[in-house]
Design an enzyme around this catalytic site. Sequence first.
Site, PDB file in Angstrom:
ATOM      1  N   ASP A  79      17.346   7.405  48.152  1.00  0.00           N
ATOM      2  CA  ASP A  79      18.620   6.774  48.528  1.00  0.00           C
ATOM      3  C   ASP A  79      19.460   7.579  49.527  1.00  0.00           C
ATOM      4  O   ASP A  79      20.529   7.117  49.944  1.00  0.00           O
ATOM      5  CB  ASP A  79      19.449   6.480  47.280  1.00  0.00           C
ATOM      6  CG  ASP A  79      18.854   5.345  46.468  1.00  0.00           C
ATOM      7  OD1 ASP A  79      18.442   4.352  47.083  1.00  0.00           O
ATOM      8  OD2 ASP A  79      18.774   5.469  45.234  1.00  0.00           O
ATOM      9  N   ASP A 130      14.084  -1.868  48.791  1.00  0.00           N
ATOM     10  CA  ASP A 130      15.376  -1.253  49.152  1.00  0.00           C
ATOM     11  C   ASP A 130      15.188  -0.092  50.142  1.00  0.00           C
ATOM     12  O   ASP A 130      16.069   0.220  50.948  1.00  0.00           O
ATOM     13  CB  ASP A 130      16.079  -0.704  47.906  1.00  0.00           C
ATOM     14  CG  ASP A 130      15.958  -1.585  46.679  1.00  0.00           C
ATOM     15  OD1 ASP A 130      14.916  -2.258  46.531  1.00  0.00           O
ATOM     16  OD2 ASP A 130      16.866  -1.581  45.849  1.00  0.00           O
TER      17      ASP A 130
END
Length: 359
Positions: free
Chosen positions: A72, A133
């Site tokens: 992330d 993602d």
Amino acid sequence: MAKELEQQDGRLPKSIKDGKLETSDCYWWCSGFFPGELWYLYENNPTPELKKYAGLFTERLEKVQHVTDNHDVGFMLYCSYGNGYRLTQNPAYKDVLVTGAGSLSTRFNPMIKAIRSWDFTNNGKWQYPVIIDNMMNLELLFAATRLSGDSTFYKVAVSHVDRTMKEQYRPDGSCYHVVDYSMKDGSVRNRHTAQGYAHESAWSRGQAWGIYGLTLCYRETGDRKYLDQALKAVRFMFNHKNTPEDLVFYWDMDAPNIPNDYRDASAAACIASALYEISTVDVPEPQTYKAYADRIMESLASPTYRAELGTNGNFLLMHCVGSIPHNGEIDVPLNYADYYFLEALKRKRDIEQKGSKGC
Ligand code: GLY
């Protein structure tokens, strides 16, 4: 929100829980969105106060540049430091971006040809999970090559998107959430979901991450195959029998209780932002994509989704879903919905005011 959190050391807004503002430290995957929002607000209205807050909250993420235990880093640093560098050219921000890209690249496995998303193995079910993602994190890598001149980051990003396009997409243009690769030979072991309704369903935010991620890969490389795949994914979403009239998608396109199921404003906002970009590139009937985006934005800006000023923990949008299977963040505001809503507004304004490339 910035004033409320200014004195709370290192804290960043996340959502609302039990009627109160919920915050995180810098290591939560969403830590970069609020600083990014402040940069977009500053860009729209360059006051010293907005610049101060944007800088203050961005710099709360400084340690993230060294994170190597999840993918992330791209979300976190590109929304915060990336926008900050774009608007200020602060050289210290550039260093954070390049170091962060190095940290993210440590998760690339050349045999698998993709970046590992999670170290979490779902009780041993997965060996090397890559989630859709992850496409969003590639923006940091492309930027780092531009900033440093080191082409390694660019090559990692291209390898990742190529493998993702091959393994993660279905013939109908939708995508899986999780693809699990073998650490022995790089083959696909499983195609699963984590946050969607079912392995074979289409989790709406995953579709959004894919559409946005493929569009940015087209922007960065000029390779038409990424745009073609993004357009196929857009057609899947907008021609789907479960696409609601207001274009704010249900949390999963195959959610079991449609039409009485939860909407996810975050998926809609992210797709709207990507559609504005698509409407500026060489596609047949670009106005169709802008019209879809405008319709999403009119819905999100209506009282159904847009909270009244001073309510909703000061978040802009209501009615988002974090993860129904994990019973977390259901029908709440989420900072990334607000981030992509603001980004989409900026893109819409740029296109309409300048009549030129807005993205
Ligand atoms: N990246 C996690 C999510 O979309 O919920």
